[in-house]
Write a protein that holds these residues in place. Structure first.
Motif, short mmCIF file in Angstrom:
data_model
loop_
_atom_site.label_atom_id
_atom_site.label_comp_id
_atom_site.label_asym_id
_atom_site.label_seq_id
_atom_site.Cartn_x
_atom_site.Cartn_y
_atom_site.Cartn_z
N ALA A 19 0.83 -1.20 0.00
CA ALA A 19 0.00 0.00 0.00
C ALA A 19 0.87 1.25 0.00
CB ALA A 19 -0.92 0.00 1.21
N TYR A 23 -4.31 1.34 4.33
CA TYR A 23 -5.56 0.92 4.99
C TYR A 23 -5.23 0.70 6.46
CZ TYR A 23 -8.07 -3.39 6.64
OH TYR A 23 -8.71 -4.35 7.37
N GLY A 162 -8.39 -7.81 4.59
CA GLY A 162 -8.68 -6.56 3.88
C GLY A 162 -7.75 -6.32 2.70
C1 2P0 Z 1 -2.22 -1.93 4.02
N1 2P0 Z 1 -1.78 -3.00 6.22
O1 2P0 Z 1 -2.95 -1.08 3.47
C2 2P0 Z 1 -2.05 -1.78 5.52
C3 2P0 Z 1 -0.90 -0.88 5.86
C4 2P0 Z 1 -0.68 -2.90 7.12
C5 2P0 Z 1 -0.30 -1.47 7.11
O2 2P0 Z 1 -3.49 -4.08 5.30
O3 2P0 Z 1 -7.43 -7.47 9.53
O4 2P0 Z 1 -3.62 -8.03 7.11
O5 2P0 Z 1 -6.76 -8.99 7.65
O6 2P0 Z 1 -7.96 -6.84 7.19
O7 2P0 Z 1 -5.09 -6.63 5.59
C6 2P0 Z 1 -2.47 -5.21 7.01
O8 2P0 Z 1 -3.74 -5.57 7.45
O9 2P0 Z 1 -5.63 -6.81 8.05
C7 2P0 Z 1 -2.61 -4.06 6.13
P1 2P0 Z 1 -7.03 -7.56 8.10
P2 2P0 Z 1 -4.51 -6.86 6.94
O10 2P0 Z 1 -1.62 -2.80 3.38
#
Ligand code: 2P0
Length: 353
Positions: A19, A23, A162
């Protein structure tokens, strides 16, 4: 008994995504609905990817899954959501070679065996659920002939994790947060295909291979409950950055891209610090890498490299071109020499030349 002998299989490979607008925070924990839009870049499929084979046979007595050769439980709600949603959309399958016909309604009775492998060392702390759930959902959709487009599939992968919804597409991807209560409009769309910005070279500097202490899921829950900065970020900051980032990607505007990427990573980690109790994902080495890149970018007058950090200390460094990537590796080797306390393991990714 003869009729029980067949097995139908499908294999898929899915890269992970990083990302650049993060998120962080859910408004619905079960459906996995986020509090803001996010934008990511999907890595090339030959690096950091998951390969998943799904199989169906009347001889299978229950749904089972193996991850890197070790059986894992499928009882979790997230797996069950994905399996349920795909089964619901299953179509008719005809396999003439095998003399086989599986009708829509047969899928409810048939069981699945799933084998998934990550092509990167799980110990490197880069293991990500993003590639895993995206790959699982895609492979199952193919196996069951589910007639859904990639965005509809992304909404199913989202219920696994997510960030997984963004791995259904290559190139640059936006996860639209959506408004509906049932999550039907919270899905990923492709902003630009994987050849759109071919100059970029992504380098991942492995700062630590230790497992993170706070999982993303519980970390973001605590941030939503306690961080005022998160409220400000969601309302005032991210909506503007999403527009600016889309524009930067469209125009290959590296200066804006780098400024937005670094600022958003830093704000995400500031939100973590603003959470009660505070969450620390970066360490001293991460901070030194940020310093190093910031100083170099300032010296050059125009950004050469963008940095971004997820829920751990490892740096994802995006260089504007191959020349900048070579210089970056030289700098990393100079400041973090191998076999010292702070040596790095760098993975070069997305170098297409
Ligand atoms: C992302 N991260 O946008 C953000 C930035 C980490 C920091 O998405 O609870 O493993 O499974 O929806 O997707 C890491 O969270 O969490 C994440 P769940 P996920 O990439």
């Amino acid at each position: 008994e003869e009729s029980k002998r067949w097995v139908r299989m499908m294999t898929a490979q899915t890269p992970t995504n990083i990302a650049v607008i993060k998120y962080w925070g859910k408004r619905d924990e079960t459906l996995i609905l986020p509090v803001n839009d996010s934008i990511s870049v999907t890595l090339d499929p030959d690096h950091l990817c998951t390969t998943t084979t799904v199989a169906v046979s009347p001889s299978f007595e229950e749904d089972r899954m193996w991850l890197n050769g070790k059986e894992i439980s499928l009882s979790g709600g997230r797996f069950q959501s994905c399996l349920r949603e795909i089964r619901r959309r299953a179509g008719d399958v005809e396999d003439r070679e095998k003399g086989l016909r599986i009708g829509k309604s047969d899928w409810e009775k048939l069981h699945l065996h799933i084998a998934s492998f990550n092509n990167f060392p799980t110990a490197a702390g880069l293991a990500s659920s993003a590639a895993g759930f995206a790959c699982l959902v895609f492979a199952l959709a193919k196996l069951m002939n589910a007639k859904e487009d990639q965005s509809q599939l992304s909404a199913i992968a989202r219920q696994g994790s997510g960030s997984a919804c963004r791995s259904l597409f290559g190139g640059f991807v936006k996860w639209i947060m959506g408004n509906d209560k049932d999550g039907s409009d919270s899905l990923a769309v492709q902003l630009a295909h994987d050849k759109h910005w071919d100059d970029l070279v992504i380098i991942i500097a492995v700062v630590s291979s230790r497992q993170k202490e706070t999982s993303s899921t519980s970390g973001m829950r605590e941030s939503v409950e306690t961080s005022l900065l998160l409220q400000h970020r969601v309302k005032e900051v991210v909506p503007k950055r999403i527009v600016q980032m889309e524009e930067a990607i469209k125009n290959h505007d590296f200066a804006s891209f780098a400024q937005l990427t670094c600022a958003d990573s830093n704000q995400f980690h500031a939100v973590c610090l603003d959470t009660c109790p505070p969450i620390f994902y970066m360490n001293d080495t991460s901070h030194r890498i940020i310093n190093c890149v910031e100083k170099w970018n300032r010296l050059e007058g125009t950004p050469q490299v963008a940095y971004t950090f997820d829920a751990g200390p490892n740096a994802v460094l995006i260089s504007r071109d191959r020349k900048a990537a070579v210089q970056l590796l030289q700098r990393l080797l100079f400041y973090f020499p191998p076999n010292s306390d702070t040596d790095l393991n760098s993975y070069v990714i997305g170098d297409k030349s």
